[in-house]
Write a protein that holds these residues in place. Sequence first.
Motif, PDB file in Angstrom:
ATOM      1  N   ALA A  31       0.848  -1.235   0.084  1.00 27.53           N
ATOM      2  CA  ALA A  31      -0.082   0.145  -0.099  1.00 27.53           C
ATOM      3  C   ALA A  31       1.006   1.166  -0.071  1.00 27.53           C
ATOM      4  CB  ALA A  31      -0.983   0.171   1.218  1.00 27.53           C
ATOM      5  N   GLU A  32       0.412   2.287  -0.675  1.00 27.70           N
ATOM      6  CA  GLU A  32       1.218   3.725  -0.683  1.00 27.70           C
ATOM      7  C   GLU A  32       1.087   4.082   0.508  1.00 27.70           C
ATOM      8  OE1 GLU A  32       1.088   6.074  -4.101  1.00 27.70           O
ATOM      9  OE2 GLU A  32       0.225   4.412  -5.304  1.00 27.70           O
ATOM     10  N   LYS A  33       2.185   4.677   1.064  1.00 31.21           N
ATOM     11  CA  LYS A  33       2.272   5.334   2.297  1.00 31.21           C
ATOM     12  C   LYS A  33       2.742   6.777   2.197  1.00 31.21           C
ATOM     13  CE  LYS A  33       1.354   1.678   5.028  1.00 31.21           C
ATOM     14  NZ  LYS A  33       0.597   1.273   6.165  1.00 31.21           N
ATOM     15  N   GLU A  34       2.560   7.597   3.357  1.00 28.93           N
ATOM     16  CA  GLU A  34       3.090   8.793   3.310  1.00 28.93           C
ATOM     17  C   GLU A  34       3.335   9.332   4.684  1.00 28.93           C
ATOM     18  OE1 GLU A  34       0.129  11.782   1.495  1.00 28.93           O
ATOM     19  OE2 GLU A  34      -1.277  11.294   3.131  1.00 28.93           O
ATOM     20  N   LYS A  59       8.401  12.419  22.956  1.00 30.27           N
ATOM     21  CA  LYS A  59       7.885  12.483  24.356  1.00 30.27           C
ATOM     22  C   LYS A  59       6.517  12.796  24.852  1.00 30.27           C
ATOM     23  CE  LYS A  59      12.284  11.993  25.344  1.00 30.27           C
ATOM     24  NZ  LYS A  59      12.656  10.671  25.614  1.00 30.27           N
ATOM     25  N   THR A  60       5.589  13.347  23.762  1.00 29.50           N
ATOM     26  CA  THR A  60       4.329  13.864  24.188  1.00 29.50           C
ATOM     27  C   THR A  60       3.500  13.492  22.773  1.00 29.50           C
ATOM     28  OG1 THR A  60       4.695  15.963  23.151  1.00 29.50           O
ATOM     29  CG2 THR A  60       4.914  15.669  25.660  1.00 29.50           C
ATOM     30  N   ASP A  61       2.197  13.691  23.102  1.00 26.29           N
ATOM     31  CA  ASP A  61       1.292  13.194  21.804  1.00 26.29           C
ATOM     32  C   ASP A  61       1.370  14.315  20.968  1.00 26.29           C
ATOM     33  OD1 ASP A  61       0.909  11.046  23.057  1.00 26.29           O
ATOM     34  OD2 ASP A  61      -1.287  11.537  23.996  1.00 26.29           O
ATOM     35  N   ASN A  62       1.158  14.003  19.645  1.00 23.08           N
ATOM     36  CA  ASN A  62       0.683  14.989  18.364  1.00 23.08           C
ATOM     37  C   ASN A  62       1.728  16.133  18.599  1.00 23.08           C
ATOM     38  OD1 ASN A  62      -1.640  13.586  18.286  1.00 23.08           O
ATOM     39  ND2 ASN A  62      -2.692  14.782  19.694  1.00 23.08           N
ATOM     40  N   MET A  63       3.017  16.032  18.679  1.00 22.25           N
ATOM     41  CA  MET A  63       4.091  17.035  18.493  1.00 22.25           C
ATOM     42  C   MET A  63       4.197  17.399  16.857  1.00 22.25           C
ATOM     43  SD  MET A  63       7.176  16.028  20.974  1.00 22.25           S
ATOM     44  CE  MET A  63       8.213  17.098  20.521  1.00 22.25           C
ATOM     45  N   GLU A  64       4.356  18.515  16.635  1.00 26.08           N
ATOM     46  CA  GLU A  64       4.483  18.934  15.141  1.00 26.08           C
ATOM     47  C   GLU A  64       5.586  18.232  14.291  1.00 26.08           C
ATOM     48  OE1 GLU A  64       4.502  23.182  14.820  1.00 26.08           O
ATOM     49  OE2 GLU A  64       2.330  23.445  15.080  1.00 26.08           O
ATOM     50  N   SER A  65       6.685  17.999  14.843  1.00 32.60           N
ATOM     51  CA  SER A  65       7.733  17.423  14.353  1.00 32.60           C
ATOM     52  C   SER A  65       7.767  15.850  14.207  1.00 32.60           C
ATOM     53  CB  SER A  65       9.176  17.979  15.084  1.00 32.60           C
ATOM     54  OG  SER A  65       9.110  17.556  16.514  1.00 32.60           O
ATOM     55  N   GLU A  66       7.156  15.266  15.001  1.00 29.54           N
ATOM     56  CA  GLU A  66       6.749  13.609  15.172  1.00 29.54           C
ATOM     57  C   GLU A  66       5.955  13.438  13.868  1.00 29.54           C
ATOM     58  OE1 GLU A  66       9.030  12.234  16.812  1.00 29.54           O
ATOM     59  OE2 GLU A  66       9.456  13.471  18.259  1.00 29.54           O
ATOM     60  N   TRP A  67       6.417  12.107  13.316  1.00 27.90           N
ATOM     61  CA  TRP A  67       5.557  11.758  12.099  1.00 27.90           C
ATOM     62  C   TRP A  67       5.111  10.407  12.219  1.00 27.90           C
ATOM     63  CZ3 TRP A  67       7.896   8.272   8.781  1.00 27.90           C
ATOM     64  CH2 TRP A  67       9.343   8.269   8.948  1.00 27.90           C
ATOM     65  N   LYS A  68       4.102   9.671  11.555  1.00 24.93           N
ATOM     66  CA  LYS A  68       3.945   8.298  11.379  1.00 24.93           C
ATOM     67  C   LYS A  68       3.702   8.075   9.932  1.00 24.93           C
ATOM     68  CE  LYS A  68       1.654   5.628  14.072  1.00 24.93           C
ATOM     69  NZ  LYS A  68       2.589   4.727  14.701  1.00 24.93           N
ATOM     70  N   THR A  74      -4.782   9.829   3.605  1.00 25.92           N
ATOM     71  CA  THR A  74      -5.603   9.667   5.050  1.00 25.92           C
ATOM     72  C   THR A  74      -5.100  10.845   5.979  1.00 25.92           C
ATOM     73  OG1 THR A  74      -4.119   8.006   5.963  1.00 25.92           O
ATOM     74  CG2 THR A  74      -6.061   7.398   4.617  1.00 25.92           C
ATOM     75  N   CYS A  75      -3.875  11.371   5.895  1.00 28.10           N
ATOM     76  CA  CYS A  75      -3.230  12.095   6.797  1.00 28.10           C
ATOM     77  C   CYS A  75      -4.061  13.156   7.125  1.00 28.10           C
ATOM     78  CB  CYS A  75      -1.723  12.497   6.158  1.00 28.10           C
ATOM     79  SG  CYS A  75      -0.936  13.535   7.455  1.00 28.10           S
ATOM     80  N   GLU A  76      -4.646  14.136   6.617  1.00 26.26           N
ATOM     81  CA  GLU A  76      -5.361  15.405   6.548  1.00 26.26           C
ATOM     82  C   GLU A  76      -6.598  15.017   7.375  1.00 26.26           C
ATOM     83  OE1 GLU A  76      -5.321  17.775   3.131  1.00 26.26           O
ATOM     84  OE2 GLU A  76      -3.240  18.345   3.452  1.00 26.26           O
ATOM     85  N   LYS A  77      -7.263  14.016   7.152  1.00 25.51           N
ATOM     86  CA  LYS A  77      -8.323  13.309   7.623  1.00 25.51           C
ATOM     87  C   LYS A  77      -8.106  13.115   9.125  1.00 25.51           C
ATOM     88  CE  LYS A  77     -10.055  11.436   3.367  1.00 25.51           C
ATOM     89  NZ  LYS A  77     -10.454   9.745   2.549  1.00 25.51           N
ATOM     90  N   ALA A  78      -6.780  12.586   9.464  1.00 23.05           N
ATOM     91  CA  ALA A  78      -6.632  12.318  10.948  1.00 23.05           C
ATOM     92  C   ALA A  78      -6.195  13.616  11.513  1.00 23.05           C
ATOM     93  CB  ALA A  78      -5.371  11.352  10.804  1.00 23.05           C
ATOM     94  N   GLY A  79      -6.233  14.763  11.079  1.00 20.86           N
ATOM     95  CA  GLY A  79      -5.648  16.024  11.522  1.00 20.86           C
ATOM     96  C   GLY A  79      -4.238  16.249  11.505  1.00 20.86           C
ATOM     97  N   GLY A  80      -3.434  15.537  10.718  1.00 15.51           N
ATOM     98  CA  GLY A  80      -2.190  15.985  10.371  1.00 15.51           C
ATOM     99  C   GLY A  80      -1.723  16.561   9.334  1.00 15.51           C
ATOM    100  N   LYS A  81      -0.400  16.808   9.001  1.00 15.23           N
ATOM    101  CA  LYS A  81      -0.129  17.516   7.889  1.00 15.23           C
ATOM    102  C   LYS A  81       0.914  16.679   7.416  1.00 15.23           C
ATOM    103  CE  LYS A  81      -0.941  21.913   9.919  1.00 15.23           C
ATOM    104  NZ  LYS A  81      -0.215  23.360  10.167  1.00 15.23           N
ATOM    105  N   THR A  82       0.972  16.766   5.878  1.00 12.79           N
ATOM    106  CA  THR A  82       1.965  15.863   4.930  1.00 12.79           C
ATOM    107  C   THR A  82       3.448  16.658   4.641  1.00 12.79           C
ATOM    108  OG1 THR A  82       1.190  16.808   3.056  1.00 12.79           O
ATOM    109  CG2 THR A  82       0.094  14.712   3.883  1.00 12.79           C
ATOM    110  N   THR A  83       3.342  17.799   5.337  1.00  8.29           N
ATOM    111  CA  THR A  83       4.845  18.542   5.174  1.00  8.29           C
ATOM    112  C   THR A  83       5.280  18.826   6.743  1.00  8.29           C
ATOM    113  OG1 THR A  83       3.591  20.797   5.268  1.00  8.29           O
ATOM    114  CG2 THR A  83       4.259  19.688   3.029  1.00  8.29           C
ATOM    115  N   ALA A  84       6.602  18.896   6.728  1.00  5.54           N
ATOM    116  CA  ALA A  84       7.379  19.112   7.949  1.00  5.54           C
ATOM    117  C   ALA A  84       7.038  20.444   8.303  1.00  5.54           C
ATOM    118  CB  ALA A  84       8.698  18.862   7.905  1.00  5.54           C
TER     119      ALA A  84
END
Length: 87
Positions: A31-34, A59-68, A74-84
Amino acid sequence: MKNRQALIAAALATVCATASTSASAAQDKPAEKEKCYGIAKAGQNDCATGTHGCSSQAKTDNMESEWKLVAKGTCEKAGGKTTAPAK
């Protein structure tokens, strides 16, 4: 009667072989991932950032610099961003 049974057995073998080939071909394609920034929970990030060198060290939840890695689209639907985030 033996010819009829042999034909049925051959037909069933063909159907089974085709089905298993199709199933394995679908599994071979990954599956394609991002990267999705800002959604990783503490200890569940996928890779290094500027503050540490390994996965699972957020160290904490939802830090802007941490990624999965998530399924593409599906990223933006989950509340995240695809750019650093900007540094």
